[in-house]
Design an enzyme around this catalytic site. Structure first.
Site, PDB file in Angstrom:
ATOM      1  CD  GLU A 343     -40.984  42.057 -13.592  1.00  0.00           C
ATOM      2  OE1 GLU A 343     -41.707  41.154 -14.036  1.00  0.00           O
ATOM      3  OE2 GLU A 343     -39.754  42.081 -13.741  1.00  0.00           O
TER       4      GLU A 343
HETATM    5  C1  TNX Z   1     -40.403  40.886 -17.508  1.00  0.00           C
HETATM    6  S1  TNX Z   1     -40.607  43.450 -18.973  1.00  0.00           S
HETATM    7  C2  TNX Z   1     -39.417  41.786 -17.159  1.00  0.00           C
HETATM    8  C3  TNX Z   1     -38.004  41.427 -17.409  1.00  0.00           C
HETATM    9  C4  TNX Z   1     -37.864  40.022 -17.875  1.00  0.00           C
HETATM   10  C5  TNX Z   1     -38.919  39.727 -18.904  1.00  0.00           C
HETATM   11  C6  TNX Z   1     -38.776  38.361 -19.513  1.00  0.00           C
HETATM   12  C7  TNX Z   1     -40.137  43.962 -17.684  1.00  0.00           C
HETATM   13  C8  TNX Z   1     -40.279  45.370 -17.521  1.00  0.00           C
HETATM   14  N1  TNX Z   1     -39.648  43.081 -16.787  1.00  0.00           N
HETATM   15  O1  TNX Z   1     -37.255  41.661 -16.239  1.00  0.00           O
HETATM   16  O2  TNX Z   1     -36.596  39.878 -18.409  1.00  0.00           O
HETATM   17  O3  TNX Z   1     -40.182  39.839 -18.311  1.00  0.00           O
HETATM   18  O4  TNX Z   1     -39.670  38.191 -20.576  1.00  0.00           O
END
Ligand code: TNX
Length: 528
Positions: A343
């Site tokens: 992300e």
């Molecule tokens: C996505 S999974 C994210 C996390 C959040 C999560 C909550 C991922 C690699 N990134 O930063 O905590 O969703 O479900």
């Protein structure tokens, strides 16, 4: 060597008498050349994860107050751990003894003849004389011991003496080895911090189910949780709050090393994650030079999701990444180092691709293999590396096509922070509800992957909504037992209806260990 008792000398069917005597004077002893057995049907074994091959249908071996754990030098530490699990409920000494076993002993043997069972496999034979675990590796011996613990009555999990118990195990032969090499879980200690003792308790619980990787998400926007000596403000500033505006916290390097050693003794590898180049506000708030603006950001409990990035071209950024990776890599014996990579919405694609390739060089220069969330497949990378699939399979496939092995953590199936159903008071639901059945009925070899692409699976617990140990227990258990089984058991040994019945019998075990698990309505838990 003590002679094996001829079958005719075995005291069959006297368990009740033995129990009566036991209360007064102690019954049987490890010195005797006979063990107490009975002829009862062995019933359902209820082992999780389901072992590969099981045989045996009648009779039990009874332990007694003189039962010992016979070990060799290589299995002594495992014997001590097993004894620690056996002593509280039985109240017996469970001497860990080097040398030959006597009747009614547990025997832990390293035996190269069992190399065909692989790095983690074992053979467990319970006969009318003793219970023996044989494996080619200490890990295999440890896993055999975990299975043996599950063959004992539920009360073995109690923290204090359980009275009037017959401590017996069914006379079975179990030949077992895992399907996948990577059987993991993850705890996010960045959003909410959990201290070393809390983490060690979890490691103990998950190791019982043959989980062998514990990934710790150490950094995120909300906090930096590991001491870095060359960049001290990462914790003096970056660790001072959490996702709820609480006090935060961090591990000193000594505390982290202690967690690592504790896990290693239980054949669990700690996988550290420093999340970069996004999810990085705690570092940006600690050091101005990591920001393109040249100024520190504010350390606020919640920053908008996807809004932070390291200054990829900054003059100090390379040194920062090198220092933090070097210091943390030195604390872990395992080969893998997770650099996050998820992300990174505030990083341009060009910068992202350059950064991840550079991160791989740095990780490798410190003797580790890079692992990242599957987005890293968008960069140009060289094998070996590991990509953790969570959202878009196309990212994982791009990584696979560059030679990565895949860890399956699909959010819709494997995210421990997803609610079980609409009534779950904590957790998120962006990836859907994950009840105990949804968590169990899937396979890590996802469509378009083949078995060899997949090193295993991992169930992450993100903690935006979780700030107490009881909440971890509730979200992690019982789903983790299903993930453990998916990771270990052959696919054809997995069946929801049958698993559900086995899982029910683990409710009292978890209760006895003080685990505040979710009593899923899909499971017929025994009455308390
Ligand atoms: C996505 S999974 C994210 C996390 C959040 C999560 C909550 C991922 C690699 N990134 O930063 O905590 O969703 O479900």
């Amino acid at each position: 060597m003590t002679q094996r008792a001829p079958l005719s000398h075995v005291r069959k069917g006297i368990a009740p008498l033995c129990m009566a005597v036991l209360i007064l004077a102690g019954c049987g002893s490890g010195d005797a050349d006979t063990a107490v057995v009975d002829d009862d049907p062995i019933g359902a074994l209820n082992v999780i994860p389901n072992p590969r091959v099981v045989s045996g249908d009648r009779g039990h071996l009874h332990f007694d107050s003189g039962s010992r754990i016979a070990v060799s030098a290589e299995t002594q530490a495992i014997g001590e751990l097993l004894a620690t699990s056996l002593r509280p409920a039985t109240g017996w000494a469970w001497e860990v003894a080097l040398g030959e076993p006597a009747a009614a002993d547990i025997v832990l043997r390293l035996d190269q003849a069992h190399g065909d069972l692989g790095e983690e496999g074992y053979l467990l034979v319970v006969d009318e004389r003793e219970a023996t675990v044989r494996a080619a590796t200490p890990a295999g011996v440890f896993y055999g011991a975990q299975t043996l613990l599950q063959l004992l009555p539920t009360e073995i999990e109690r923290p204090s003496v359980a009275d009037a118990m017959v401590w017996r195990v069914p006379m079975v032969t179990i030949e077992d080895s895992p399907r996948f090499e990577w059987r993991g879980t993850m705890l996010d200690v960045a959003r909410h911090f959990f201290d070393a003792d809390e983490v060690k308790r979890l490691i103990d619980l998950v190791a019982r189910y043959k989980i062998n990787r514990f990934h710790i998400h150490l950094t995120d926007d909300a906090g930096w949780r590991i001491e870095i000596r060359s960049w001290p403000d990462l914790t003096t500033i970056g660790a001072t709050t959490d996702h709820s505006g609480g006090p935060g916290g961090y591990y000193t390097q000594e505390q982290f090393a202690d967690i690592v050693a504790y896990a290693q003794a239980r054949f669990v590898t700690i996988v550290p994650e420093l999340d970069m180049p996004g999810h990085i506000n705690a570092a940006l708030a600690s050091y101005a030079e990591l920001n393109e603006s040249g100024e520190r950001t504010e350390l606020t409990p919640t920053v908008p999701f996807g809004s932070t990035s390291l200054w990829i071209d900054g003059p100090d950024t390379d040194r920062f990444v090198d220092d933090v990776v070097r210091e943390v890599a030195a604390l872990v014996p395992g080969p893998d180092f997770h650099i996050g990579g998820d992300e990174a919405l505030a990083t341009s694609e060009e910068d992202y691709v350059a950064f991840i390739a550079r991160a791989q060089e740095i990780v490798e220069s410190h003797g580790k293999t890079m692992m990242g969330w599957a987005e890293i497949g968008r960069a140009n990378l060289d094998p070996p590396f590991l990509a953790q699939h969570w959202l878009l399979l196309e990212d994982a496939l791009a990584a696979r096509d560059q030679g990565a092995r895949i860890i399956a953590s699909p959010a819709r199936r494997a995210y421990l922070d997803m609610k079980y159903d609409e009534s779950t008071p904590i957790g998120l639901s962006w990836a859907g509800f994950i009840d105990v059945r949804v968590a169990y009925e899937w396979d890590p070899v996802l469509e378009e992957l083949v078995e060899a692409d997949v090193i295993g699976l991992e169930a992450p617990l993100w903690t935006e909504t979780i700030d107490e140990v009881a909440d971890i227990d509730f979200m992690m258990f019982p789903r983790l037992l299903g993930y453990a089984e998916i990771g270990w058991s052959p696919r054809d040994r997995r069946n929801w209806e049958e698993y559900r019945a086995r899982l029910a019998q683990h409710g009292p075990r978890l209760d006895a260990r003080g685990v505040a698990f979710f009593r899923s309505p899909l499971v017929d838990w025994p009455a308390r």
